[in-house]
Design a protein around this motif. Sequence first.
Motif, PDB file in Angstrom:
ATOM      1  N   ASP A  26       0.846  -1.183   0.000  1.00 54.05           N
ATOM      2  CA  ASP A  26       0.000   0.000   0.000  1.00 54.05           C
ATOM      3  C   ASP A  26       0.885   1.237   0.000  1.00 54.05           C
ATOM      4  OD1 ASP A  26       0.947   0.245   2.588  1.00 54.05           O
ATOM      5  OD2 ASP A  26      -1.011   0.035   3.552  1.00 54.05           O
ATOM      6  N   LYS A  40     -12.320 -15.702   4.578  1.00 52.57           N
ATOM      7  CA  LYS A  40     -12.785 -15.051   3.347  1.00 52.57           C
ATOM      8  C   LYS A  40     -13.297 -13.652   3.643  1.00 52.57           C
ATOM      9  CE  LYS A  40     -14.031 -19.358   1.049  1.00 52.57           C
ATOM     10  NZ  LYS A  40     -15.142 -20.252   0.671  1.00 52.57           N
ATOM     11  N   SER A  94     -10.313 -11.430   4.136  1.00 51.40           N
ATOM     12  CA  SER A  94      -9.713 -11.221   2.816  1.00 51.40           C
ATOM     13  C   SER A  94     -10.478 -10.168   2.016  1.00 51.40           C
ATOM     14  CB  SER A  94      -9.698 -12.551   2.049  1.00 51.40           C
ATOM     15  OG  SER A  94      -9.325 -12.370   0.719  1.00 51.40           O
ATOM     16  N   THR A  95     -11.778 -10.251   2.056  1.00 55.26           N
ATOM     17  CA  THR A  95     -12.609  -9.303   1.312  1.00 55.26           C
ATOM     18  C   THR A  95     -12.487  -7.893   1.875  1.00 55.26           C
ATOM     19  OG1 THR A  95     -14.170 -11.041   0.696  1.00 55.26           O
ATOM     20  CG2 THR A  95     -14.978  -8.771   0.614  1.00 55.26           C
ATOM     21  N   VAL A  96     -12.631  -7.776   3.195  1.00 59.23           N
ATOM     22  CA  VAL A  96     -12.582  -6.451   3.824  1.00 59.23           C
ATOM     23  C   VAL A  96     -11.211  -5.810   3.650  1.00 59.23           C
ATOM     24  CG1 VAL A  96     -12.617  -5.261   6.057  1.00 59.23           C
ATOM     25  CG2 VAL A  96     -14.430  -6.880   5.484  1.00 59.23           C
ATOM     26  N   MET A  97     -10.165  -6.598   3.851  1.00 62.28           N
ATOM     27  CA  MET A  97      -8.809  -6.054   3.836  1.00 62.28           C
ATOM     28  C   MET A  97      -8.191  -6.038   2.435  1.00 62.28           C
ATOM     29  SD  MET A  97      -8.574  -5.178   6.928  1.00 62.28           S
ATOM     30  CE  MET A  97      -6.895  -4.594   6.876  1.00 62.28           C
ATOM     31  N   ARG A  98      -8.867  -6.683   1.485  1.00 59.50           N
ATOM     32  CA  ARG A  98      -8.346  -6.798   0.116  1.00 59.50           C
ATOM     33  C   ARG A  98      -7.004  -7.536   0.087  1.00 59.50           C
ATOM     34  NH1 ARG A  98      -9.622  -0.658  -1.785  1.00 59.50           N
ATOM     35  NH2 ARG A  98     -11.863  -0.768  -1.461  1.00 59.50           N
ATOM     36  N   TRP A  99      -6.938  -8.586   0.889  1.00 54.15           N
ATOM     37  CA  TRP A  99      -5.758  -9.441   0.960  1.00 54.15           C
ATOM     38  C   TRP A  99      -6.044 -10.743   0.230  1.00 54.15           C
ATOM     39  CZ3 TRP A  99      -4.726  -9.379   6.960  1.00 54.15           C
ATOM     40  CH2 TRP A  99      -4.280  -8.115   7.340  1.00 54.15           C
ATOM     41  N   GLU A 100      -4.998 -11.384  -0.251  1.00 48.98           N
ATOM     42  CA  GLU A 100      -5.168 -12.698  -0.867  1.00 48.98           C
ATOM     43  C   GLU A 100      -5.578 -13.697   0.210  1.00 48.98           C
ATOM     44  OE1 GLU A 100      -2.851 -16.042  -3.545  1.00 48.98           O
ATOM     45  OE2 GLU A 100      -1.967 -14.047  -3.334  1.00 48.98           O
ATOM     46  N   GLU A 146       3.377  -8.797   0.683  1.00 46.32           N
ATOM     47  CA  GLU A 146       1.917  -8.825   0.603  1.00 46.32           C
ATOM     48  C   GLU A 146       1.298  -9.401   1.866  1.00 46.32           C
ATOM     49  OE1 GLU A 146       1.015 -11.165  -2.835  1.00 46.32           O
ATOM     50  OE2 GLU A 146       2.039  -9.783  -4.202  1.00 46.32           O
ATOM     51  N   LYS A 203     -11.567  -1.602   7.991  1.00 44.33           N
ATOM     52  CA  LYS A 203     -11.627  -1.242   6.582  1.00 44.33           C
ATOM     53  C   LYS A 203     -10.731  -0.055   6.280  1.00 44.33           C
ATOM     54  CE  LYS A 203     -16.292  -2.976   6.179  1.00 44.33           C
ATOM     55  NZ  LYS A 203     -17.688  -2.704   5.991  1.00 44.33           N
ATOM     56  N   ARG A 210      -6.831  -1.005   5.393  1.00 37.10           N
ATOM     57  CA  ARG A 210      -6.594  -1.972   4.311  1.00 37.10           C
ATOM     58  C   ARG A 210      -5.224  -1.802   3.694  1.00 37.10           C
ATOM     59  NH1 ARG A 210     -12.435  -1.430   1.722  1.00 37.10           N
ATOM     60  NH2 ARG A 210     -11.813   0.723   1.716  1.00 37.10           N
TER      61      ARG A 210
END
Length: 182
Positions: free
Chosen positions: A5, A30, A33-39, A85, A178, A181
Amino acid sequence: MPANDDDPDRTLDVIIVMGVSGSGKSTVAKGISTVMRWEFAEGDAFHSDANVEKMRSGQPLTDDDRWPWLESIGDWISGKEAAGESAVVTCSALRRVYRDLLRRDRPSVRFLHVEAPSTVIEDRMNHRPGHYMPSSLLPSQLATLEPLEPDEPGVEITNEGTAAAVLDRALGALGLSKDSRA
């Protein structure tokens, strides 16, 4: 090592969402992952075909079965760290020695232990379509489980309430939001 970032002070974070099968690890991971935009990586995907067949047939894994699986997850984590990452991965990580292996030379690793009553977990396992892990293996997992110790980097949460409430509880326990992120 900075994460991917614009904040050079932001540290790398790899969360291992742990607990027995059926505790809700995948749903929580999951969500993070979605909230943080992580793999996100599903720890079950790192199992060998032989391990999957063994579990499908109702046989618990031995440490000899688990070591290569844990090493594979560790290699994936090392790759994320090398790339700078942040990421989240599921892994039962039932014993301290397994968690020690997963975090060896991996300073970004933290654990999130998702707990639920065994009756709730068994019910989930019995109603989970297409998963290879039978509920008959739950007692062996519960017997193997060693809770996080105070010197381990991690937190525990209960998997009570809606998926959204559990995710909020997980993010709060981990100090993630959020707004943070990577």
